[in-house]
Scaffold this motif. Structure first.
Motif, PDB file in Angstrom:
ATOM      1  N   LEU A   2       3.013 -15.404   5.356  1.00 25.21           N
ATOM      2  CA  LEU A   2       2.071 -16.208   6.009  1.00 25.21           C
ATOM      3  C   LEU A   2       2.566 -17.025   6.816  1.00 25.21           C
ATOM      4  O   LEU A   2       2.030 -17.421   8.047  1.00 25.21           O
ATOM      5  CB  LEU A   2       1.522 -16.683   4.864  1.00 25.21           C
ATOM      6  CG  LEU A   2       0.123 -15.836   4.324  1.00 25.21           C
ATOM      7  CD1 LEU A   2      -0.334 -16.547   3.070  1.00 25.21           C
ATOM      8  CD2 LEU A   2      -1.088 -15.519   5.509  1.00 25.21           C
ATOM      9  N   LYS A   3       3.980 -17.267   6.857  1.00 25.11           N
ATOM     10  CA  LYS A   3       4.704 -18.144   7.786  1.00 25.11           C
ATOM     11  C   LYS A   3       5.038 -17.798   9.037  1.00 25.11           C
ATOM     12  O   LYS A   3       5.039 -18.543   9.925  1.00 25.11           O
ATOM     13  CB  LYS A   3       5.968 -18.928   6.805  1.00 25.11           C
ATOM     14  CG  LYS A   3       5.815 -19.753   5.747  1.00 25.11           C
ATOM     15  CD  LYS A   3       6.906 -20.095   5.038  1.00 25.11           C
ATOM     16  CE  LYS A   3       7.794 -21.064   6.233  1.00 25.11           C
ATOM     17  NZ  LYS A   3       8.727 -21.822   5.552  1.00 25.11           N
ATOM     18  N   ILE A   4       4.956 -16.543   8.902  1.00 24.24           N
ATOM     19  CA  ILE A   4       5.426 -15.725  10.219  1.00 24.24           C
ATOM     20  C   ILE A   4       4.501 -14.719  10.751  1.00 24.24           C
ATOM     21  O   ILE A   4       4.489 -14.261  11.936  1.00 24.24           O
ATOM     22  CB  ILE A   4       6.919 -14.678   9.910  1.00 24.24           C
ATOM     23  CG1 ILE A   4       6.697 -14.042   8.740  1.00 24.24           C
ATOM     24  CG2 ILE A   4       7.908 -15.789   9.756  1.00 24.24           C
ATOM     25  CD1 ILE A   4       7.787 -12.957   8.757  1.00 24.24           C
ATOM     26  N   LYS A   5       3.642 -14.395  10.053  1.00 17.10           N
ATOM     27  CA  LYS A   5       2.218 -13.715  10.442  1.00 17.10           C
ATOM     28  C   LYS A   5       1.102 -14.323  10.260  1.00 17.10           C
ATOM     29  O   LYS A   5       0.650 -14.943   9.460  1.00 17.10           O
ATOM     30  CB  LYS A   5       2.359 -12.262   9.541  1.00 17.10           C
ATOM     31  CG  LYS A   5       3.590 -11.400   9.769  1.00 17.10           C
ATOM     32  CD  LYS A   5       3.852 -10.915  10.946  1.00 17.10           C
ATOM     33  CE  LYS A   5       5.117  -9.970  10.805  1.00 17.10           C
ATOM     34  NZ  LYS A   5       5.541  -9.522  12.458  1.00 17.10           N
ATOM     35  N   ASP A   6       0.014 -13.885  11.112  1.00 15.88           N
ATOM     36  CA  ASP A   6      -1.340 -14.449  11.094  1.00 15.88           C
ATOM     37  C   ASP A   6      -2.305 -13.660  10.133  1.00 15.88           C
ATOM     38  O   ASP A   6      -3.195 -14.361   9.428  1.00 15.88           O
ATOM     39  CB  ASP A   6      -1.937 -14.516  12.465  1.00 15.88           C
ATOM     40  CG  ASP A   6      -1.256 -15.413  13.204  1.00 15.88           C
ATOM     41  OD1 ASP A   6      -0.628 -16.360  12.661  1.00 15.88           O
ATOM     42  OD2 ASP A   6      -1.333 -15.347  14.648  1.00 15.88           O
ATOM     43  N   LYS A   7      -2.195 -12.286   9.713  1.00 15.40           N
ATOM     44  CA  LYS A   7      -3.121 -11.637   9.206  1.00 15.40           C
ATOM     45  C   LYS A   7      -2.463 -10.765   8.105  1.00 15.40           C
ATOM     46  O   LYS A   7      -1.753  -9.846   8.639  1.00 15.40           O
ATOM     47  CB  LYS A   7      -4.093 -11.009   9.803  1.00 15.40           C
ATOM     48  CG  LYS A   7      -4.870 -11.864  10.744  1.00 15.40           C
ATOM     49  CD  LYS A   7      -5.798 -10.955  11.810  1.00 15.40           C
ATOM     50  CE  LYS A   7      -6.525 -11.951  12.564  1.00 15.40           C
ATOM     51  NZ  LYS A   7      -7.159 -11.331  13.679  1.00 15.40           N
ATOM     52  N   LEU A   8      -2.827 -10.551   6.793  1.00 18.08           N
ATOM     53  CA  LEU A   8      -2.150  -9.873   5.816  1.00 18.08           C
ATOM     54  C   LEU A   8      -3.333  -9.185   4.865  1.00 18.08           C
ATOM     55  O   LEU A   8      -4.250  -9.598   4.923  1.00 18.08           O
ATOM     56  CB  LEU A   8      -1.490 -10.291   4.896  1.00 18.08           C
ATOM     57  CG  LEU A   8      -0.054 -11.406   5.386  1.00 18.08           C
ATOM     58  CD1 LEU A   8       0.523 -12.034   4.194  1.00 18.08           C
ATOM     59  CD2 LEU A   8       0.992 -10.554   6.329  1.00 18.08           C
ATOM     60  N   ILE A   9      -2.986  -7.853   4.704  1.00 19.15           N
ATOM     61  CA  ILE A   9      -3.880  -7.175   3.723  1.00 19.15           C
ATOM     62  C   ILE A   9      -2.902  -6.943   2.552  1.00 19.15           C
ATOM     63  O   ILE A   9      -1.933  -6.075   2.633  1.00 19.15           O
ATOM     64  CB  ILE A   9      -4.762  -5.955   4.088  1.00 19.15           C
ATOM     65  CG1 ILE A   9      -5.511  -5.366   3.182  1.00 19.15           C
ATOM     66  CG2 ILE A   9      -3.808  -4.831   4.776  1.00 19.15           C
ATOM     67  CD1 ILE A   9      -6.571  -4.715   3.493  1.00 19.15           C
ATOM     68  N   ILE A  10      -3.186  -7.230   1.443  1.00 15.19           N
ATOM     69  CA  ILE A  10      -2.393  -7.106   0.257  1.00 15.19           C
ATOM     70  C   ILE A  10      -2.984  -6.386  -0.789  1.00 15.19           C
ATOM     71  O   ILE A  10      -4.111  -6.477  -1.217  1.00 15.19           O
ATOM     72  CB  ILE A  10      -1.659  -8.259   0.021  1.00 15.19           C
ATOM     73  CG1 ILE A  10      -0.989  -9.207   0.591  1.00 15.19           C
ATOM     74  CG2 ILE A  10      -0.967  -8.021  -1.740  1.00 15.19           C
ATOM     75  CD1 ILE A  10      -0.063 -10.027   0.407  1.00 15.19           C
ATOM     76  N   PHE A  11      -2.311  -5.246  -1.234  1.00 15.19           N
ATOM     77  CA  PHE A  11      -2.725  -4.404  -2.440  1.00 15.19           C
ATOM     78  C   PHE A  11      -2.080  -4.821  -3.816  1.00 15.19           C
ATOM     79  O   PHE A  11      -0.907  -4.938  -3.593  1.00 15.19           O
ATOM     80  CB  PHE A  11      -2.533  -2.795  -2.244  1.00 15.19           C
ATOM     81  CG  PHE A  11      -3.159  -1.723  -3.302  1.00 15.19           C
ATOM     82  CD1 PHE A  11      -4.525  -1.953  -3.463  1.00 15.19           C
ATOM     83  CD2 PHE A  11      -2.406  -0.897  -3.857  1.00 15.19           C
ATOM     84  CE1 PHE A  11      -5.039  -1.117  -4.493  1.00 15.19           C
ATOM     85  CE2 PHE A  11      -2.993  -0.054  -4.679  1.00 15.19           C
ATOM     86  CZ  PHE A  11      -4.180  -0.093  -5.010  1.00 15.19           C
ATOM     87  N   THR A  12      -3.012  -4.902  -4.792  1.00 17.14           N
ATOM     88  CA  THR A  12      -2.431  -5.907  -5.982  1.00 17.14           C
ATOM     89  C   THR A  12      -1.715  -4.921  -7.000  1.00 17.14           C
ATOM     90  O   THR A  12      -1.441  -5.404  -8.165  1.00 17.14           O
ATOM     91  CB  THR A  12      -3.580  -6.784  -6.666  1.00 17.14           C
ATOM     92  OG1 THR A  12      -4.634  -5.939  -7.194  1.00 17.14           O
ATOM     93  CG2 THR A  12      -3.856  -7.760  -5.778  1.00 17.14           C
TER      94      THR A  12
ATOM     95  N   PHE B 270       0.889  -1.098  -0.031  1.00 16.05           N
ATOM     96  CA  PHE B 270      -0.103  -0.008  -0.034  1.00 16.05           C
ATOM     97  C   PHE B 270       0.699   1.185   0.009  1.00 16.05           C
ATOM     98  O   PHE B 270       2.198   1.221   0.422  1.00 16.05           O
ATOM     99  CB  PHE B 270      -0.768   0.044   1.200  1.00 16.05           C
ATOM    100  CG  PHE B 270      -1.901  -0.987   1.253  1.00 16.05           C
ATOM    101  CD1 PHE B 270      -3.335  -0.425   0.550  1.00 16.05           C
ATOM    102  CD2 PHE B 270      -1.910  -2.124   1.648  1.00 16.05           C
ATOM    103  CE1 PHE B 270      -4.440  -1.458   0.657  1.00 16.05           C
ATOM    104  CE2 PHE B 270      -2.863  -3.113   1.593  1.00 16.05           C
ATOM    105  CZ  PHE B 270      -4.100  -2.832   0.980  1.00 16.05           C
ATOM    106  N   PRO B 271       0.376   2.239  -0.572  1.00 16.03           N
ATOM    107  CA  PRO B 271       1.236   3.387  -0.453  1.00 16.03           C
ATOM    108  C   PRO B 271       1.282   4.281   0.772  1.00 16.03           C
ATOM    109  O   PRO B 271       0.541   5.386   0.777  1.00 16.03           O
ATOM    110  CB  PRO B 271       0.611   4.443  -1.463  1.00 16.03           C
ATOM    111  CG  PRO B 271      -0.843   3.891  -1.605  1.00 16.03           C
ATOM    112  CD  PRO B 271      -0.636   2.440  -1.230  1.00 16.03           C
ATOM    113  N   ILE B 272       1.538   3.636   1.782  1.00 17.60           N
ATOM    114  CA  ILE B 272       1.415   4.356   3.242  1.00 17.60           C
ATOM    115  C   ILE B 272       2.703   3.809   3.913  1.00 17.60           C
ATOM    116  O   ILE B 272       3.349   2.845   3.552  1.00 17.60           O
ATOM    117  CB  ILE B 272       0.200   3.830   4.116  1.00 17.60           C
ATOM    118  CG1 ILE B 272       0.109   2.253   4.326  1.00 17.60           C
ATOM    119  CG2 ILE B 272      -1.150   4.302   3.506  1.00 17.60           C
ATOM    120  CD1 ILE B 272      -0.722   1.928   5.096  1.00 17.60           C
ATOM    121  N   LYS B 273       3.135   4.444   4.662  1.00 20.53           N
ATOM    122  CA  LYS B 273       4.411   4.433   5.352  1.00 20.53           C
ATOM    123  C   LYS B 273       4.642   3.118   6.173  1.00 20.53           C
ATOM    124  O   LYS B 273       5.354   2.580   5.918  1.00 20.53           O
ATOM    125  CB  LYS B 273       4.690   5.745   6.354  1.00 20.53           C
ATOM    126  CG  LYS B 273       6.425   5.625   7.110  1.00 20.53           C
ATOM    127  CD  LYS B 273       6.306   6.857   7.834  1.00 20.53           C
ATOM    128  CE  LYS B 273       7.868   6.742   8.329  1.00 20.53           C
ATOM    129  NZ  LYS B 273       8.229   8.158   8.942  1.00 20.53           N
TER     130      LYS B 273
END
Length: 131
Positions: A81-91, A26-29
């Motif tokens: 995903l191997k190290i975190k439980d929840k992700l949000i990804i911008f394509t 995402f285009p955020i810091k």
């Protein structure tokens, strides 16, 4: 395991504000960046990750060695995903067909995990006509 697909014109801001979800591309810091952060993974580790993905899929996916954006998205998402439980990804950076392939592969990969969530935000509006 949970996968949710949203569009750029959907209300996904609430996910970006949550501390328990890692934002990617995402285009955020605070967001991790697919291309620069993927390059930080060592070559041998990338090979191992690709091999694990193919084992989960049950076939050799040529996109994992394509040297294109889809390779980065697939491998980096699996790595996270191997190290975190929840992700949000911008394509952003993927073609329409690559986005579809990415979602299909991630659905299979998520089935191999328990208690993981992946929120995918497509980089185009819901009413886009794809030819």
């Amino acid at each position: 395991m949970k996968i949710s697909v949203m569009y750029v014109d959907d209300n996904y801001q609430q996910f970006l504000e949550r501390q328990d979800i890692v934002a990617v591309n995402f285009p955020i810091k605070k967001s991790m960046k697919i291309f620069s952060d993927y390059d930080k993974i060592k070559y041998k580790e990338k090979l191992k990750l690709k091999s694990e993905i193919e084992e989960i899929l049950g076939f050799s996916d040529p996109n994992l060695d394509s040297k294109e954006a889809i390779e980065n998205f697939l491998v980096f998402t699996y790595y996270l995903l191997k190290i975190k439980d929840k992700l949000i990804i911008f394509t952003a950076g993927l073609s329409y067909s690559s986005i579809d392939h990415y979602i299909e592969v991630m659905e299979v990969i998520l089935n191999s995990f328990s208690n993981k969530a992946l929120y995918i935000v497509k980089n185009y509006p819901r009413d886009t006509k794809i030819l």
